[in-house]
Design a protein around this motif. Structure first.
Motif, short mmCIF file in Angstrom:
data_model
loop_
_atom_site.label_atom_id
_atom_site.label_comp_id
_atom_site.label_asym_id
_atom_site.label_seq_id
_atom_site.Cartn_x
_atom_site.Cartn_y
_atom_site.Cartn_z
N SER A 70 0.85 -1.21 0.00
CA SER A 70 0.00 0.00 0.00
C SER A 70 0.87 1.25 0.00
O SER A 70 0.52 2.26 -0.62
CB SER A 70 -0.90 0.03 1.24
OG SER A 70 -1.76 -1.08 1.24
N GLN A 106 -7.37 0.53 -0.05
CA GLN A 106 -7.66 -0.75 0.62
C GLN A 106 -8.93 -0.62 1.48
O GLN A 106 -9.70 -1.56 1.61
CB GLN A 106 -6.46 -1.12 1.50
CG GLN A 106 -6.42 -2.55 1.94
CD GLN A 106 -5.05 -2.95 2.48
OE1 GLN A 106 -4.12 -2.14 2.55
NE2 GLN A 106 -4.90 -4.21 2.84
N ASP A 184 -5.91 -1.36 -4.58
CA ASP A 184 -5.32 -2.02 -3.42
C ASP A 184 -6.27 -3.09 -2.89
O ASP A 184 -7.23 -2.77 -2.20
CB ASP A 184 -5.02 -0.97 -2.34
CG ASP A 184 -4.00 -1.47 -1.33
OD1 ASP A 184 -3.74 -2.69 -1.31
OD2 ASP A 184 -3.48 -0.64 -0.57
N GLU A 185 -5.99 -4.31 -3.24
CA GLU A 185 -6.84 -5.45 -2.86
C GLU A 185 -8.31 -5.13 -3.06
O GLU A 185 -9.11 -5.24 -2.13
CB GLU A 185 -6.59 -5.82 -1.40
CG GLU A 185 -5.13 -6.17 -1.18
CD GLU A 185 -4.91 -6.87 0.13
OE1 GLU A 185 -5.78 -7.67 0.52
OE2 GLU A 185 -3.87 -6.63 0.74
MG LIG Z 1 -1.94 -2.86 2.22
#
Ligand SMILES: [Mg+2]
Ligand SMILES: Nc1ncnc2c1ncn2[C@@H]1O[C@H](COP(=O)(O)OP(=O)(O)OP(=O)(O)O)[C@@H](O)[C@H]1O
Length: 284
Positions: A70, A106, A184-185
């Motif tokens: 991140s 995220q 991010d994910e």
């Molecule tokens: Mg992360």
């Protein structure tokens, strides 16, 4: 004769400029590292990273929790400065908020008091360039249709499923029409079937719109399915352990590709690197 030479020089110069434009990198991290200082503690998040992302390339970052994935996206988005080294976007140092990228963070950052359509619209409201009401309405409607949320305009985030929330976030990021997506994910919490549907949609969208993507995931299979290159990071402080080209033709059948031999070979090879790192301790 002289004139002919001139013309040829010009053609050669134009060709080389063209080539430079097509092969140019979108993102370059050059020896970029990050150390955090907090409450007397020093946390080395990232070692010096050298990584380039080409225009329209899809690059996936995988690595153990806390290895700085991140942080890399935050550096590219201009939310954090590197402690050392440089982060370039289109060949220029990122000094401030990077408005050329769309960032799907995220965390789920939907505003609970705004309906789905108004959550997407907020991106246009925050934009420097003013957008008229009717233009905004039309863009929001188009975007909701694109991500399969037509009919859910008036639902509050608490009235949406996990997948719908993710799609609302994706629509909010895409409505900026970013040339680069930092993700991010984005689909981490979704069930396996819905995740595949989202991966399929993402592949189509990014190809159609020729978007450059830097995509963080814990899921190696997801990375191989989508990416042109997969970058495996070490445990913290993160450094690059391996970079692998994924030479699978596009468009990829995200629903079936994981059953192919070539996918299995990529998976095994990359998992061998990743498993060493995820099993390491995470002492500061
Ligand atoms: Mg992360
Ligand atoms: N703003 C911050 N202030 C202090 N420490 C930070 C900050 N952001 C990240 N860190 C620390 O830097 C390290 C890397 O964090 P980062 O969020 O980049 O990891 P990650 O690879 O994204 O992990 P995960 O997979 O769990 O999301 C961690 O030790 C984290 O605690």
């Amino acid at each position: 004769m002289r004139m002919e030479n001139n013309v040829q020089d010009k053609i050669a110069a134009a060709a080389s400029t063209d080539q430079a434009a097509t092969v140019a990198d979108k993102i370059n991290l050059e020896g970029a590292s990050k150390t955090f200082h907090m409450r007397g503690q020093v946390i080395r998040a990232l070692q010096a990273i050298d990584l380039s992302v080409r225009r329209e390339e899809f690059v996936a970052l995988v690595g153990p929790s806390g290895c700085g994935k991140s942080t890399i996206l935050n550096l590219v988005a201009g939310l954090l400065p590197p402690s050392a080294g440089t982060v370039l976007y289109d060949g220029r140092p990122v000094r401030d908020l990077n408005r050329r990228v769309g960032y799907m963070t995220q965390k789920d950052t939907l505003l609970p008091w705004r309906r789905a359509a108004d959550n997407i619209r907020v991106a246009l409201e925050l934009r420097c360039r003013p957008t008229s009401h009717s233009e905004a309405d039309e863009k929001v409607a188009r975007m909701m249709e694109l991500v399969g949320l037509k009919g859910f305009e008036n639902h509050y985030p608490s009235e949406l499923s996990g997948g719908m929330r993710k799609r609302t976030l994706l629509a909010r990021t895409l409505i900026y029409e970013p040339e680069t997506l930092l993700m991010d994910e984005p689909f981490g919490a979704l069930d396996a079937q819905l995740k595949l549907i989202m991966l399929d949609q993402l592949q189509a969208l990014t190809q159609q719109r020729r978007i450059t993507v830097l995509f963080v995931t814990h899921d190696l299979g997801e990375a191989i399915t989508l990416a042109d290159r997969v970058v495996v990071f070490s445990a913290r402080p993160g450094r690059i352990r391996a970079i692998r080209n994924i030479d699978l033709p596009r468009p990829r059948d995200v629903f079936r590709i994981r059953f192919t031999d070539v996918f299995a070979r990529y998976h095994e090879e990359l998992w061998d690197v990743l498993k060493d790192e995820v099993t390491k301790g995470t002492d500061i």
